[in-house]
Structures are given as structure tokens and as C-alpha cells.
Scaffold this active site. Structure first.
Site, PDB file in Angstrom:
ATOM      1  N   LEU A  18       0.706  -1.306  -0.057  1.00 54.24           N
ATOM      2  CA  LEU A  18      -0.109   0.019   0.135  1.00 54.24           C
ATOM      3  C   LEU A  18       0.906   1.264  -0.128  1.00 54.24           C
ATOM      4  CD1 LEU A  18      -2.817  -0.646   2.560  1.00 54.24           C
ATOM      5  CD2 LEU A  18      -3.202  -0.357   0.073  1.00 54.24           C
ATOM      6  N   ASP A  19       0.466   2.165  -0.856  1.00 56.99           N
ATOM      7  CA  ASP A  19       1.216   3.375  -0.892  1.00 56.99           C
ATOM      8  C   ASP A  19       1.147   4.233   0.450  1.00 56.99           C
ATOM      9  OD1 ASP A  19       1.989   3.034  -3.580  1.00 56.99           O
ATOM     10  OD2 ASP A  19      -0.077   3.843  -4.500  1.00 56.99           O
ATOM     11  N   PRO A  20       2.034   5.000   0.864  1.00 62.57           N
ATOM     12  CA  PRO A  20       2.218   6.091   2.078  1.00 62.57           C
ATOM     13  C   PRO A  20       0.855   6.612   2.067  1.00 62.57           C
ATOM     14  CG  PRO A  20       4.111   6.015   1.159  1.00 62.57           C
ATOM     15  CD  PRO A  20       3.404   5.153   0.148  1.00 62.57           C
TER      16      PRO A  20
END
Length: 313
Positions: A45-47
Site C-alpha cells: 500500500l502506498d504511503p
């Protein structure tokens, strides 16, 4: 090389990843919280994103490659007005288009989203973890290199409009997506804007499900401890979605040694199995091995020296 120590916890666990940290950060926090070094995650998951992230602890890490095939569900805010170099709100604007009035029309938005459902080819974001010549794409992009990733097949299985709102004069579509493995919601937003003669990016993203694992199964990172990990561990057979065969204690030595089991056990599976199918071999509320039906017998695919806990009756 130091010998790997035996893990005290061998299980799958879902955490609710907070916004603003990387997937690596989540793993690092989990290691400290439960005092277990052998932890990995399924599905980065992206930040910017929050939500469901499945962790494997101990022997559970060996299942992670099998569960990344699942579909994923998200709720995304797609903001119109400009694109960014990362296709989300963390990047620098690269193209600006004044939003048309039609983008505030909920009926038109629903029709546009419906037209995006189905199999298609998608060009991933340049700022992604895809390797190019052994180097992560995002590292090349950050270094100023021109990154052109090839399109790859994905599928949008659902794209449902939740609402249309206005933020700082810009239209924002809140959308519930269900997509295949490897689909970038950031790229869907980028391509949606271009399809409509506009420019768009993802301004908020929350994963609501990863396969059968939903937010209801998650534990907060702030609440994570050895006790909560055991209390909230996932059923590995349910997560894998494979038939289960309950084996008796007399079969455990054969499993541990990797010997084939008799085909008669297939009759005890919780659903029909056939040649080539993967099955979970269960004993004492734990996953002991994964097997494969070969020539009417059960051959071992993966044997877990420490059983993976959490199997429910």
C-alpha cells in the site's frame, strides 16, 4: 550464517494500515509490537493509502505469495483539475485542465465509471515498485529518469459512485472500486481524467478488502501486541480459499517427511477436489501442510514445521 530461530507465532494477521507510513514501516512496527522478526506483508500500500494489509508471522510468511492473487476493494477520492507525476496527491502537478461543469453531475459520473468496468490494459504509474532492469521504477523516476512502463492486463470488476463533492472549487468523485491483482487505482484516476478530456489524480485511498479479508478483521497498529495478534489471527484456510482435509495424528509423520497421503482422504474434504487441486491439510486447529492432488494421491507442496494457527472448525 546464523541458524534461524523457531518463531513463537505462526499465523496470518490483518492490520489497518494508517495513512502516511510505508508498508515497510508497518512491518517494522509489527515486529516491535509482537517481538517477532519473521514478518512479511501481502500487497503493498502506498504511503497515501490506508486500510487492509495482511501480514504473515513466522511460518505464515510462506503463505504470502499465494494470497497476493486475491481481488482488492478500495474507496478512492478522485480529484479533477490536475495530474501529478505520482498520480496521487503526494506528487507534483504535471498537467492542468479546468474542470468542466459536467464533472459535478452525479448521473454523468456514474455513467462514466460504468464504462470503465471490465478487462483492460493499464500503464502503471512511473512512481511504482515495479522493477525495471533490477531497479525499482520509483527510484528511477525520483532520479529524474524517463520511465515508460509497458501496459499490462488488469480488470476493473466494479466502479461504483458513492458521491460527487466539491473541494476548493474542484469536483471530487468518491468511488468504490473492486479490481484484480496488480491494478493501480492511481492509474485508474489518471486514465479516467484523460477519458473525460480532463485531468485527475487520487487524493485519498483506503483499501477496504483484500480477498476475503475486510476491515472488520483488522487490528489497529496502536493496539497490536502478542495477545491481540493471537486473538485476531486469520483462518489461513479461509484466506487461501482452498479445500480443507482434516488429517489424523497418525498422518503427521508422513506429512513432516513429505510423503504422499492416500487418496481416500479426499473423500473427507470440505468440498469436492480433483486432480491438480491444492488442498489444506489440517490437524488440531492448525494448517500443517498444503498438498496437491496427483494421480489420485495427495503430494506435499509446502510443509510447515511449526503449524500455522487459526484454522476454525
Amino acid at each position: 550464517m546464523a541458524k534461524r530461530t523457531i518463531s513463537d507465532m505462526n499465523l496470518l494477521l490483518a492490520v489497518d494500515k494508517p495513512q502516511g507510513c510505508t508498508s515497510h514501516d508497518v512491518v517494522a512496527r509489527a515486529r516491535r509490537a509482537v517481538s517477532e522478526r519473521r514478518i512479511g506483508h501481502a500487497g503493498t500500500l502506498d504511503p497515501l493509502a490506508s486500510g487492509v494489509m495482511v501480514l504473515g508471522l513466522g511460518q505464515g510468511t510462506r503463505l504470502l505469495g499465494r494470497i497476493t492473487q486475491d481481488t482488492k476493494s478500495y474507496i478512492a477520492d478522485v480529484t479533477f483539475g490536475f495530474e501529478t507525476n505520482t498520480d496521487d496527491a503526494e506528487g507534483e502537478p504535471t498537467r492542468t485542465v479546468e474542470p468542466a461543469a459536467e464533472l459535478f453531475d452525479s448521473a454523468a459520473a456514474a455513467r462514466a465509471l460504468a464504462s470503465t468496468v471490465g478487462p483492460q490494459m493499464q500503464v502503471p504509474p512511473a512512481f511504482s515498485a515495479i522493477s525495471v532492469g533490477g531497479v525499482r521504477s520509483y527510484k528511477r523516476a525520483r532520479a529524474g529518469d524517463a520511465v515508460e512502463l509497458p501496459a499490462r492486463p488488469i480488470e476493473v470488476r466494479a466502479a461504483t459512485l458513492i458521491s460527487v463533492s466539491e473541494v476548493d472549487g474542484a469536483p471530487v468523485w468518491t468511488v468504490a472500486y473492486t479490481v484484480s491483482k496488480g491494478t493501480y487505482i492511481r492509474a485508474l484516476a489518471r486514465d479516467l481524467g484523460r477519458m473525460l478530456g480532463a485531468a485527475a489524480h487520487v487524493s485519498s485511498l483506503r483499501r477496504t478488502a483484500s480477498g476475503s479479508v475486510t476491515l472488520a478483521s483488522c487490528v489497529s497498529l496502536d493496539d497490536l501486541s502478542p495477545e491481540t495478534a493471537r486473538a485476531k489471527m486469520l483462518d489461513p484456510v479461509e484466506v487461501l480459499g482452498v479445500p480443507a482435509i482434516a488429517v489424523e495424528g497418525r498422518h503427521l509423520d508422513d506429512i513432516a517427511c513429505g510423503r504422499k497421503l492416500p487418496g481416500g482422504l479426499m473423500a473427507t474434504a470440505d468440498r469436492a477436489v480433483g486432480e491438480g487441486d491444492t488442498v489444506a491439510l489440517v490437524n488440531g486447529g492448525a494448517l500443517r501442510a498444503l498438498g496437491r492432488i496427483e494421480a489420485g494421491r495427495i503430494a506435499m507442496s509446502d510443509v510447515f514445521p511449526q503449524p500455522i494457527c487459526g484454522v476454525r472448525p
